[in-house]
Scaffold this motif. Structure first.
Motif, short mmCIF file in Angstrom:
data_model
loop_
_atom_site.label_atom_id
_atom_site.label_comp_id
_atom_site.label_asym_id
_atom_site.label_seq_id
_atom_site.Cartn_x
_atom_site.Cartn_y
_atom_site.Cartn_z
N TRP A 80 -11.29 7.29 0.99
CA TRP A 80 -12.65 7.05 1.50
C TRP A 80 -13.33 8.35 1.90
CZ3 TRP A 80 -13.04 2.40 -0.18
CH2 TRP A 80 -12.06 1.44 0.02
N GLY B 286 -14.44 0.73 4.65
CA GLY B 286 -13.83 0.06 3.50
C GLY B 286 -14.89 -0.76 2.77
N VAL B 287 -14.42 -1.59 1.82
CA VAL B 287 -15.35 -2.43 1.06
C VAL B 287 -14.57 -3.65 0.58
CG1 VAL B 287 -14.92 -1.21 -1.13
CG2 VAL B 287 -17.07 -2.40 -0.83
N HIS C 27 -11.30 -6.76 2.72
CA HIS C 27 -10.54 -6.09 3.78
C HIS C 27 -11.41 -5.13 4.59
CE1 HIS C 27 -6.54 -7.65 3.11
NE2 HIS C 27 -6.88 -7.71 1.83
N THR D 297 -10.38 5.41 16.08
CA THR D 297 -11.49 5.43 15.14
C THR D 297 -12.84 5.52 15.87
OG1 THR D 297 -11.33 3.03 15.20
CG2 THR D 297 -10.36 4.13 13.28
N THR D 298 -12.95 4.80 16.97
CA THR D 298 -14.25 4.77 17.66
C THR D 298 -14.42 6.01 18.54
OG1 THR D 298 -13.26 3.32 19.31
CG2 THR D 298 -14.53 2.27 17.58
N PHE E 157 -15.68 -12.26 17.56
CA PHE E 157 -16.97 -11.55 17.58
C PHE E 157 -18.12 -12.54 17.45
CE2 PHE E 157 -13.83 -8.68 15.42
CZ PHE E 157 -13.51 -7.98 16.57
N ILE F 73 -5.77 -5.04 16.71
CA ILE F 73 -7.05 -4.61 17.30
C ILE F 73 -6.85 -3.32 18.11
CG2 ILE F 73 -8.82 -5.29 18.99
CD1 ILE F 73 -8.57 -8.15 17.89
N HIS G 291 -4.73 -14.16 4.20
CA HIS G 291 -5.69 -13.20 4.78
C HIS G 291 -6.97 -13.90 5.22
CE1 HIS G 291 -9.11 -10.36 4.43
NE2 HIS G 291 -8.30 -9.60 5.14
N ARG H 80 0.86 -1.18 0.00
CA ARG H 80 0.00 0.00 0.00
C ARG H 80 0.89 1.22 0.00
NH1 ARG H 80 -4.67 -0.51 4.61
NH2 ARG H 80 -5.67 -2.36 3.79
N ARG I 212 -3.99 0.19 -1.88
CA ARG I 212 -3.81 -1.08 -2.57
C ARG I 212 -2.65 -0.95 -3.54
NH1 ARG I 212 -7.30 -1.87 0.76
NH2 ARG I 212 -9.36 -2.79 0.46
N SER J 194 -15.60 8.44 16.11
CA SER J 194 -16.98 8.29 15.63
C SER J 194 -17.99 8.75 16.69
CB SER J 194 -17.26 6.85 15.19
OG SER J 194 -17.33 6.00 16.30
N CYS K 220 -13.73 -3.49 7.38
CA CYS K 220 -13.37 -3.44 8.80
C CYS K 220 -13.84 -4.67 9.59
CB CYS K 220 -13.96 -2.18 9.41
SG CYS K 220 -13.60 -2.04 11.14
C1 HEM Z 1 -15.76 3.79 13.52
C2 HEM Z 1 -14.74 2.97 13.75
C3 HEM Z 1 -13.91 2.31 12.69
C4 HEM Z 1 -13.68 2.71 11.39
C5 HEM Z 1 -14.19 3.93 10.68
C6 HEM Z 1 -12.83 1.70 10.79
C7 HEM Z 1 -12.40 1.73 9.46
C8 HEM Z 1 -11.64 0.74 8.86
C9 HEM Z 1 -11.17 0.77 7.50
C10 HEM Z 1 -11.43 1.92 6.50
C11 HEM Z 1 -10.49 -0.36 7.27
C12 HEM Z 1 -9.69 -0.74 6.02
C13 HEM Z 1 -10.54 -1.10 4.84
C14 HEM Z 1 -9.76 -1.34 3.58
O1 HEM Z 1 -8.58 -1.00 3.43
O2 HEM Z 1 -10.42 -1.85 2.66
C15 HEM Z 1 -10.51 -1.14 8.49
C16 HEM Z 1 -9.91 -2.36 8.65
C17 HEM Z 1 -9.79 -3.00 9.87
N1 HEM Z 1 -10.40 -2.65 11.06
FE1 HEM Z 1 -11.57 -1.03 11.37
N2 HEM Z 1 -12.56 0.72 11.72
C18 HEM Z 1 -13.20 1.05 12.90
C19 HEM Z 1 -13.21 0.32 14.07
C20 HEM Z 1 -12.55 -0.85 14.27
C21 HEM Z 1 -12.57 -1.64 15.48
C22 HEM Z 1 -13.40 -1.30 16.73
C23 HEM Z 1 -11.75 -2.71 15.29
C24 HEM Z 1 -11.44 -3.86 16.23
C25 HEM Z 1 -12.23 -4.26 17.20
C26 HEM Z 1 -11.24 -2.64 13.93
C27 HEM Z 1 -10.39 -3.56 13.34
C28 HEM Z 1 -10.01 -3.55 12.02
C29 HEM Z 1 -9.13 -4.55 11.43
C30 HEM Z 1 -8.47 -5.71 12.14
C31 HEM Z 1 -9.01 -4.21 10.06
C32 HEM Z 1 -8.22 -4.96 8.97
C33 HEM Z 1 -9.22 -5.85 8.21
C34 HEM Z 1 -8.64 -6.58 7.00
O3 HEM Z 1 -7.65 -6.13 6.42
O4 HEM Z 1 -9.25 -7.60 6.62
N3 HEM Z 1 -11.74 -1.50 13.36
N4 HEM Z 1 -11.24 -0.44 9.45
#
Ligand code: HEM
Length: 404
Positions: free
Chosen positions: A316, A346-347, A350, A245-246, A107, A238, A96, A74, A293, A249, A352
Protein backbone atom coordinates in the motif's frame (compact mmCIF):
# COMPACT_ATOMS: atom_id res chain seq x y z
CA UNK A 1 21.19 -1.98 -1.26
CA UNK A 2 20.35 -5.25 -2.95
CA UNK A 3 20.27 -5.33 -6.70
CA UNK A 4 17.13 -5.76 -8.74
CA UNK A 5 18.19 -8.21 -11.39
CA UNK A 6 15.62 -9.55 -13.78
CA UNK A 7 15.55 -13.28 -14.37
CA UNK A 8 12.60 -13.48 -16.69
CA UNK A 9 11.10 -16.88 -17.48
CA UNK A 10 8.08 -16.74 -19.80
CA UNK A 11 5.55 -14.45 -18.23
CA UNK A 12 6.65 -15.15 -14.67
CA UNK A 13 7.00 -12.05 -12.55
CA UNK A 14 10.47 -10.51 -12.64
CA UNK A 15 12.53 -11.76 -9.78
CA UNK A 16 14.65 -9.70 -7.37
CA UNK A 17 16.81 -10.17 -4.28
CA UNK A 18 15.37 -6.96 -2.78
CA UNK A 19 14.73 -7.43 0.94
CA UNK A 20 11.95 -5.10 2.20
CA UNK A 21 13.03 -5.93 5.77
CA UNK A 22 16.70 -4.97 5.45
CA UNK A 23 17.65 -2.11 7.82
CA UNK A 24 18.10 0.40 4.96
CA UNK A 25 14.61 -0.42 3.62
CA UNK A 26 13.06 0.11 7.06
CA UNK A 27 14.91 3.42 7.39
CA UNK A 28 13.61 4.74 4.03
CA UNK A 29 10.70 2.62 2.77
CA UNK A 30 9.50 5.30 0.35
CA UNK A 31 12.78 5.18 -1.52
CA UNK A 32 13.34 1.40 -1.52
CA UNK A 33 9.73 0.25 -1.97
CA UNK A 34 9.56 2.98 -4.62
CA UNK A 35 12.51 1.40 -6.45
CA UNK A 36 10.71 -1.93 -6.33
CA UNK A 37 7.57 -0.31 -7.78
CA UNK A 38 9.55 1.15 -10.67
CA UNK A 39 11.21 -2.25 -11.20
CA UNK A 40 7.88 -4.02 -11.77
CA UNK A 41 4.15 -3.88 -10.97
CA UNK A 42 4.53 -7.48 -9.74
CA UNK A 43 7.92 -8.57 -8.42
CA UNK A 44 8.94 -11.97 -7.12
CA UNK A 45 10.94 -11.57 -3.88
CA UNK A 46 13.36 -14.50 -4.03
CA UNK A 47 14.39 -14.37 -0.41
CA UNK A 48 10.84 -14.88 0.84
CA UNK A 49 9.14 -16.72 -2.04
CA UNK A 50 6.52 -13.97 -2.14
CA UNK A 51 5.08 -11.71 -4.87
CA UNK A 52 5.00 -7.97 -4.20
CA UNK A 53 2.22 -5.95 -5.84
CA UNK A 54 3.57 -2.43 -6.05
CA UNK A 55 1.42 -0.17 -8.25
CA UNK A 56 -1.93 1.47 -7.71
CA UNK A 57 -3.83 -0.22 -10.56
CA UNK A 58 -2.68 -3.74 -9.67
CA UNK A 59 -3.23 -3.18 -5.93
CA UNK A 60 -6.79 -2.25 -6.76
CA UNK A 61 -7.22 -5.41 -8.87
CA UNK A 62 -5.89 -7.67 -6.10
CA UNK A 63 -7.81 -5.97 -3.27
CA UNK A 64 -11.11 -6.08 -5.15
CA UNK A 65 -10.90 -9.69 -6.36
CA UNK A 66 -11.51 -11.52 -3.12
CA UNK A 67 -12.21 -14.87 -4.80
CA UNK A 68 -8.87 -15.01 -6.59
CA UNK A 69 -6.98 -13.39 -3.71
CA UNK A 70 -8.02 -15.03 -0.48
CA UNK A 71 -7.34 -13.89 3.05
CA UNK A 72 -7.08 -17.43 4.39
CA UNK A 73 -3.33 -16.93 4.27
CA UNK A 74 -0.95 -13.99 3.91
CA UNK A 75 2.82 -13.69 3.68
CA UNK A 76 4.36 -14.04 7.16
CA UNK A 77 0.95 -14.41 8.85
CA UNK A 78 0.89 -16.82 11.75
CA UNK A 79 -2.66 -17.95 12.58
CA UNK A 80 -1.49 -18.69 16.12
CA UNK A 81 0.25 -15.35 16.62
CA UNK A 82 -0.20 -13.99 20.12
CA UNK A 83 -0.36 -10.51 18.61
CA UNK A 84 -2.56 -10.71 15.54
CA UNK A 85 -5.82 -12.60 15.88
CA UNK A 86 -6.83 -14.64 12.84
CA UNK A 87 -10.36 -13.25 13.19
CA UNK A 88 -11.32 -11.02 10.22
CA UNK A 89 -7.87 -10.62 8.73
CA UNK A 90 -7.37 -14.35 8.04
CA UNK A 91 -10.98 -15.06 7.10
CA UNK A 92 -12.92 -15.23 3.84
CA UNK A 93 -16.72 -15.10 3.36
CA UNK A 94 -19.01 -16.40 4.71
CA UNK A 95 -17.20 -16.41 8.13
CA UNK A 96 -15.65 -13.00 7.45
CA UNK A 97 -18.99 -11.44 6.45
CA UNK A 98 -20.69 -12.64 9.64
CA UNK A 99 -18.00 -11.30 11.96
CA UNK A 100 -17.59 -8.02 10.08
CA UNK A 101 -21.34 -7.38 10.20
CA UNK A 102 -21.30 -7.79 13.97
CA UNK A 103 -18.14 -5.70 14.33
CA UNK A 104 -19.70 -2.88 12.30
CA UNK A 105 -22.50 -2.69 14.88
CA UNK A 106 -19.90 -1.25 17.25
CA UNK A 107 -19.86 1.80 15.00
CA UNK A 108 -23.60 2.50 15.06
CA UNK A 109 -24.78 6.07 14.41
CA UNK A 110 -25.43 6.63 18.12
CA UNK A 111 -21.98 5.30 19.10
CA UNK A 112 -20.25 7.43 16.45
CA UNK A 113 -22.07 10.58 17.55
CA UNK A 114 -21.13 9.99 21.16
CA UNK A 115 -17.50 9.26 20.26
CA UNK A 116 -17.17 12.23 17.93
CA UNK A 117 -18.21 14.57 20.75
CA UNK A 118 -15.79 12.86 23.16
CA UNK A 119 -12.90 13.12 20.65
CA UNK A 120 -13.63 16.79 19.97
CA UNK A 121 -13.84 17.64 23.69
CA UNK A 122 -10.57 15.89 24.48
CA UNK A 123 -8.74 17.47 21.52
CA UNK A 124 -10.01 20.93 22.46
CA UNK A 125 -9.06 20.46 26.13
CA UNK A 126 -5.58 19.15 25.33
CA UNK A 127 -4.65 21.67 22.65
CA UNK A 128 -6.07 24.76 24.35
CA UNK A 129 -4.02 23.79 27.43
CA UNK A 130 -0.91 23.20 25.31
CA UNK A 131 -1.23 26.67 23.76
CA UNK A 132 -2.26 28.49 26.95
CA UNK A 133 1.18 30.07 27.53
CA UNK A 134 1.90 31.20 23.99
CA UNK A 135 4.51 29.75 21.64
CA UNK A 136 5.46 26.19 22.58
CA UNK A 137 8.01 23.61 21.44
CA UNK A 138 6.73 20.02 21.53
CA UNK A 139 7.55 16.56 20.31
CA UNK A 140 4.21 15.70 18.72
CA UNK A 141 4.32 11.88 19.03
CA UNK A 142 4.89 11.73 22.79
CA UNK A 143 3.16 14.91 23.89
CA UNK A 144 0.16 15.03 21.56
CA UNK A 145 -0.68 11.97 19.42
CA UNK A 146 0.09 9.18 21.92
CA UNK A 147 -1.62 10.72 25.00
CA UNK A 148 -4.63 11.75 22.91
CA UNK A 149 -5.14 8.26 21.43
CA UNK A 150 -4.34 6.59 24.77
CA UNK A 151 -7.21 8.56 26.25
CA UNK A 152 -9.91 8.56 23.60
CA UNK A 153 -9.31 5.23 21.89
CA UNK A 154 -8.82 3.24 25.07
CA UNK A 155 -11.87 4.90 26.64
CA UNK A 156 -13.82 3.86 23.54
CA UNK A 157 -12.59 0.27 23.83
CA UNK A 158 -13.45 0.29 27.54
CA UNK A 159 -9.91 -0.41 28.82
CA UNK A 160 -8.94 0.48 32.39
CA UNK A 161 -6.78 3.59 32.89
CA UNK A 162 -3.91 1.80 34.63
CA UNK A 163 -1.27 0.38 32.31
CA UNK A 164 -2.31 2.21 29.14
CA UNK A 165 1.24 3.42 28.56
CA UNK A 166 2.12 -0.22 27.74
CA UNK A 167 -0.07 -0.33 24.66
CA UNK A 168 2.48 1.42 22.45
CA UNK A 169 4.89 -1.51 22.96
CA UNK A 170 2.17 -4.00 22.20
CA UNK A 171 1.13 -2.11 19.06
CA UNK A 172 4.74 -1.85 17.87
CA UNK A 173 5.24 -5.59 18.41
CA UNK A 174 1.94 -6.35 16.64
CA UNK A 175 2.99 -4.31 13.59
CA UNK A 176 6.25 -6.28 13.47
CA UNK A 177 4.59 -9.65 13.95
CA UNK A 178 3.32 -10.21 10.36
CA UNK A 179 6.87 -10.15 9.06
CA UNK A 180 9.76 -12.62 8.74
CA UNK A 181 10.93 -14.15 12.00
CA UNK A 182 14.31 -12.42 11.91
CA UNK A 183 16.39 -10.87 14.69
CA UNK A 184 14.35 -7.67 14.54
CA UNK A 185 11.13 -9.67 14.97
CA UNK A 186 12.44 -11.47 18.08
CA UNK A 187 13.65 -8.19 19.61
CA UNK A 188 10.22 -6.59 19.13
CA UNK A 189 8.38 -9.63 20.52
CA UNK A 190 10.52 -9.48 23.64
CA UNK A 191 9.88 -5.76 24.15
CA UNK A 192 6.15 -6.30 23.60
CA UNK A 193 5.78 -9.23 26.03
CA UNK A 194 4.69 -7.31 29.19
CA UNK A 195 2.29 -5.27 27.09
CA UNK A 196 0.86 -8.43 25.53
CA UNK A 197 0.06 -9.66 29.04
CA UNK A 198 -1.81 -6.40 29.71
CA UNK A 199 -3.83 -6.73 26.49
CA UNK A 200 -4.64 -10.42 27.12
CA UNK A 201 -5.99 -9.47 30.54
CA UNK A 202 -7.94 -6.50 29.28
CA UNK A 203 -9.76 -8.21 26.46
CA UNK A 204 -11.43 -10.57 28.94
CA UNK A 205 -15.03 -10.13 30.05
CA UNK A 206 -14.11 -9.19 33.65
CA UNK A 207 -12.23 -6.05 32.56
CA UNK A 208 -13.14 -5.16 28.95
CA UNK A 209 -16.76 -6.21 29.39
CA UNK A 210 -17.60 -3.32 31.71
CA UNK A 211 -17.52 -0.33 29.34
CA UNK A 212 -17.36 0.87 25.72
CA UNK A 213 -17.00 -1.48 22.76
CA UNK A 214 -15.92 -4.21 25.18
CA UNK A 215 -19.35 -4.14 26.81
CA UNK A 216 -21.05 -4.12 23.38
CA UNK A 217 -19.00 -7.15 22.29
CA UNK A 218 -19.81 -9.16 25.43
CA UNK A 219 -23.49 -8.26 25.02
CA UNK A 220 -23.29 -9.93 21.58
CA UNK A 221 -21.69 -12.94 23.26
CA UNK A 222 -24.50 -13.09 25.85
CA UNK A 223 -27.06 -12.88 23.05
CA UNK A 224 -25.43 -15.93 21.46
CA UNK A 225 -24.33 -14.03 18.33
CA UNK A 226 -20.60 -14.48 18.93
CA UNK A 227 -18.63 -17.11 20.83
CA UNK A 228 -16.77 -16.02 23.97
CA UNK A 229 -13.47 -16.76 22.23
CA UNK A 230 -14.37 -14.72 19.15
CA UNK A 231 -15.53 -11.89 21.44
CA UNK A 232 -12.09 -11.80 23.07
CA UNK A 233 -10.39 -11.98 19.69
CA UNK A 234 -12.49 -9.13 18.30
CA UNK A 235 -11.50 -6.84 21.16
CA UNK A 236 -7.88 -7.85 20.72
CA UNK A 237 -8.12 -7.14 16.99
CA UNK A 238 -9.41 -3.65 17.75
CA UNK A 239 -6.58 -3.04 20.28
CA UNK A 240 -4.10 -4.25 17.68
CA UNK A 241 -5.38 -2.39 14.66
CA UNK A 242 -6.47 0.92 16.11
CA UNK A 243 -3.67 2.26 18.30
CA UNK A 244 -0.33 2.69 16.50
CA UNK A 245 -2.02 3.42 13.19
CA UNK A 246 -3.97 6.37 14.57
CA UNK A 247 -1.05 7.71 16.66
CA UNK A 248 0.93 7.65 13.40
CA UNK A 249 -1.78 9.35 11.36
CA UNK A 250 -1.99 12.24 13.86
CA UNK A 251 1.76 12.75 14.24
CA UNK A 252 2.18 12.39 10.47
CA UNK A 253 -0.42 15.16 10.03
CA UNK A 254 1.60 17.48 12.27
CA UNK A 255 4.78 16.59 10.37
CA UNK A 256 3.23 17.16 6.94
CA UNK A 257 1.83 20.57 7.92
CA UNK A 258 4.96 21.69 9.81
CA UNK A 259 7.09 20.81 6.77
CA UNK A 260 4.66 22.59 4.42
CA UNK A 261 3.61 25.89 6.09
CA UNK A 262 1.82 27.14 2.96
CA UNK A 263 -0.47 24.06 3.12
CA UNK A 264 -1.26 24.84 6.76
CA UNK A 265 -2.05 28.44 5.82
CA UNK A 266 -4.28 27.13 3.03
CA UNK A 267 -6.21 24.86 5.40
CA UNK A 268 -6.56 27.69 7.92
CA UNK A 269 -8.01 29.89 5.19
CA UNK A 270 -10.47 27.13 4.17
CA UNK A 271 -11.10 24.55 6.93
CA UNK A 272 -13.88 23.00 4.81
CA UNK A 273 -11.20 20.99 2.94
CA UNK A 274 -10.12 19.17 6.12
CA UNK A 275 -11.31 15.77 4.81
CA UNK A 276 -9.28 16.08 1.63
CA UNK A 277 -6.31 17.33 3.68
CA UNK A 278 -6.38 14.26 5.95
CA UNK A 279 -6.69 11.93 2.93
CA UNK A 280 -3.58 13.57 1.54
CA UNK A 281 -1.73 12.92 4.84
CA UNK A 282 -2.83 9.26 4.64
CA UNK A 283 -1.63 8.97 1.05
CA UNK A 284 1.74 10.61 1.74
CA UNK A 285 2.43 8.73 5.00
CA UNK A 286 0.41 5.48 5.18
CA UNK A 287 0.59 3.91 8.68
CA UNK A 288 0.32 0.40 7.20
CA UNK A 289 3.08 -0.40 4.70
CA UNK A 290 1.63 -3.68 3.41
CA UNK A 291 -0.84 -6.45 4.13
CA UNK A 292 -1.33 -9.53 1.94
CA UNK A 293 -3.33 -12.24 0.23
CA UNK A 294 -2.96 -15.75 -1.22
CA UNK A 295 -3.75 -16.63 -4.87
CA UNK A 296 -6.46 -19.32 -5.06
CA UNK A 297 -5.69 -20.11 -8.73
CA UNK A 298 -3.07 -19.35 -11.37
CA UNK A 299 -3.69 -15.70 -12.24
CA UNK A 300 -2.11 -13.01 -14.41
CA UNK A 301 -1.62 -9.58 -12.97
CA UNK A 302 -0.41 -7.00 -15.48
CA UNK A 303 0.79 -9.89 -17.65
CA UNK A 304 2.74 -11.55 -14.83
CA UNK A 305 1.83 -15.03 -13.69
CA UNK A 306 1.14 -15.69 -10.03
CA UNK A 307 0.83 -19.39 -9.28
CA UNK A 308 -2.06 -20.90 -7.29
CA UNK A 309 -1.06 -20.80 -3.61
CA UNK A 310 1.34 -17.89 -4.25
CA UNK A 311 1.56 -15.45 -1.36
CA UNK A 312 1.19 -11.81 -2.26
CA UNK A 313 2.29 -8.66 -0.42
CA UNK A 314 0.01 -5.72 -1.15
CA UNK A 315 2.42 -2.78 -0.94
CA UNK A 316 0.00 0.00 0.00
CA UNK A 317 2.82 2.41 0.84
CA UNK A 318 4.41 2.21 -2.60
CA UNK A 319 0.98 2.49 -4.30
CA UNK A 320 0.36 5.81 -2.53
CA UNK A 321 3.33 7.32 -4.39
CA UNK A 322 2.79 5.63 -7.77
CA UNK A 323 3.55 8.32 -10.39
CA UNK A 324 1.21 6.56 -12.87
CA UNK A 325 -1.70 7.57 -10.65
CA UNK A 326 -0.49 10.60 -8.69
CA UNK A 327 0.83 13.80 -10.13
CA UNK A 328 3.95 14.98 -8.14
CA UNK A 329 3.55 11.99 -5.76
CA UNK A 330 6.15 13.10 -3.18
CA UNK A 331 4.51 16.51 -2.71
CA UNK A 332 1.99 17.23 0.03
CA UNK A 333 -0.91 19.00 -1.69
CA UNK A 334 -4.17 19.21 0.26
CA UNK A 335 -6.05 20.43 -2.82
CA UNK A 336 -5.18 17.28 -4.79
CA UNK A 337 -8.31 16.24 -6.70
CA UNK A 338 -7.85 12.48 -6.28
CA UNK A 339 -6.50 12.55 -2.69
CA UNK A 340 -9.16 10.06 -1.55
CA UNK A 341 -8.01 7.52 -4.17
CA UNK A 342 -5.38 6.17 -1.78
CA UNK A 343 -5.62 2.61 -0.43
CA UNK A 344 -4.18 3.39 2.98
CA UNK A 345 -7.21 1.69 4.55
CA UNK A 346 -6.97 -1.19 2.06
CA UNK A 347 -9.67 -1.87 -0.53
CA UNK A 348 -12.49 -4.40 -0.94
CA UNK A 349 -14.17 -6.47 1.73
CA UNK A 350 -11.17 -6.37 4.09
CA UNK A 351 -10.85 -2.60 4.04
CA UNK A 352 -10.35 -1.06 7.45
CA UNK A 353 -13.15 -1.60 9.96
CA UNK A 354 -12.16 1.44 12.03
CA UNK A 355 -11.60 4.04 9.32
CA UNK A 356 -14.45 6.29 10.53
CA UNK A 357 -12.94 6.26 13.99
CA UNK A 358 -9.47 7.05 12.62
CA UNK A 359 -10.87 9.95 10.59
CA UNK A 360 -12.90 11.33 13.51
CA UNK A 361 -9.89 11.21 15.83
CA UNK A 362 -7.56 12.95 13.39
CA UNK A 363 -10.15 15.55 12.45
CA UNK A 364 -10.75 16.35 16.12
CA UNK A 365 -7.03 17.06 16.59
CA UNK A 366 -6.51 18.94 13.32
CA UNK A 367 -9.69 20.95 14.02
CA UNK A 368 -8.44 21.99 17.49
CA UNK A 369 -5.02 22.86 16.02
CA UNK A 370 -6.76 25.05 13.43
CA UNK A 371 -8.51 26.97 16.21
CA UNK A 372 -5.49 27.42 18.48
CA UNK A 373 -2.36 27.37 16.31
CA UNK A 374 -1.27 30.04 13.89
CA UNK A 375 1.94 28.47 12.50
CA UNK A 376 3.88 25.23 12.93
CA UNK A 377 7.49 24.60 11.98
CA UNK A 378 9.88 21.69 12.47
CA UNK A 379 12.72 22.10 14.97
CA UNK A 380 14.68 18.98 14.08
CA UNK A 381 14.70 15.72 12.21
CA UNK A 382 11.74 13.35 12.54
CA UNK A 383 13.00 9.82 13.19
CA UNK A 384 11.32 6.95 11.33
CA UNK A 385 10.19 3.93 13.40
CA UNK A 386 12.07 0.68 12.75
CA UNK A 387 8.85 -1.11 11.94
CA UNK A 388 8.53 -3.88 9.37
CA UNK A 389 4.80 -3.65 8.57
CA UNK A 390 3.94 -0.16 9.77
CA UNK A 391 5.16 3.30 8.86
CA UNK A 392 5.42 5.90 11.61
CA UNK A 393 7.64 8.65 12.93
CA UNK A 394 8.95 8.10 16.46
CA UNK A 395 9.66 11.83 16.86
CA UNK A 396 8.10 14.92 15.31
CA UNK A 397 9.70 17.97 16.96
CA UNK A 398 7.85 21.21 16.19
CA UNK A 399 7.25 24.75 17.40
CA UNK A 400 3.65 25.94 17.49
CA UNK A 401 2.74 29.62 17.63
CA UNK A 402 -0.66 30.58 19.04
CA UNK A 403 -3.57 31.85 17.00
CA UNK A 404 -4.38 35.45 17.83
C1 HEM B 1 -5.17 5.68 10.28
C2 HEM B 1 -5.50 4.58 10.95
C3 HEM B 1 -5.66 3.22 10.32
C4 HEM B 1 -5.12 2.72 9.17
C5 HEM B 1 -4.17 3.38 8.22
C6 HEM B 1 -5.63 1.36 9.02
C7 HEM B 1 -5.31 0.53 7.95
C8 HEM B 1 -5.84 -0.73 7.76
C9 HEM B 1 -5.51 -1.62 6.67
C10 HEM B 1 -4.51 -1.30 5.55
C11 HEM B 1 -6.23 -2.74 6.82
C12 HEM B 1 -6.15 -4.02 5.98
C13 HEM B 1 -6.74 -3.91 4.61
C14 HEM B 1 -6.53 -5.12 3.75
O1 HEM B 1 -5.72 -6.01 4.02
O2 HEM B 1 -7.20 -5.13 2.71
C15 HEM B 1 -7.04 -2.60 8.01
C16 HEM B 1 -7.91 -3.54 8.49
C17 HEM B 1 -8.53 -3.45 9.71
N1 HEM B 1 -8.56 -2.37 10.56
FE1 HEM B 1 -7.61 -0.60 10.27
N2 HEM B 1 -6.47 1.08 10.07
C18 HEM B 1 -6.53 2.19 10.89
C19 HEM B 1 -7.28 2.33 12.05
C20 HEM B 1 -8.08 1.36 12.58
C21 HEM B 1 -8.90 1.50 13.76
C22 HEM B 1 -9.03 2.79 14.58
C23 HEM B 1 -9.51 0.31 13.99
C24 HEM B 1 -10.48 -0.08 15.08
C25 HEM B 1 -11.25 0.76 15.72
C26 HEM B 1 -9.12 -0.59 12.91
C27 HEM B 1 -9.56 -1.90 12.76
C28 HEM B 1 -9.28 -2.70 11.68
C29 HEM B 1 -9.77 -4.07 11.54
C30 HEM B 1 -10.60 -4.84 12.56
C31 HEM B 1 -9.31 -4.54 10.29
C32 HEM B 1 -9.58 -5.91 9.65
C33 HEM B 1 -10.74 -5.73 8.66
C34 HEM B 1 -11.07 -6.96 7.82
O3 HEM B 1 -10.20 -7.82 7.60
O4 HEM B 1 -12.22 -7.02 7.34
N3 HEM B 1 -8.26 0.09 12.09
N4 HEM B 1 -6.79 -1.34 8.56
Amino acid sequence: MNTMTTTFAGNHAPSTDYDPFAPEALADPFHYDGELREFSSVAYLEKYDVYAITRQEQLHQVGRDRKTFSNKSRPFADPNSAYKPALLQLQDPPEHTQVKKLALELFSKANLEYLEAAFNDEAERRISELMSNGEVEIEAVSSLATPFISTVFLDAVGAPREGRELLKYYADAALNSSAPKNEHFHKKMEIGAPALEWVEKNMKRETAGQRGWGRDVYTMVDEGRLSEEDGEQLIKMIFTAGFDTTVASISNSVKAFADNPHQWALLKSDPSIIDNAFDEVLRLYPPVRYTGRMATRDVEVDGHLIREGGLVMTMWLSGGRDPRFWDRPDEFDITRKNANGHMTFGVGIHSCLGQHIARMEAKAVIGALLRHVDTMRPTGVSEIADNMQGFAHTTVPVVLTPAT
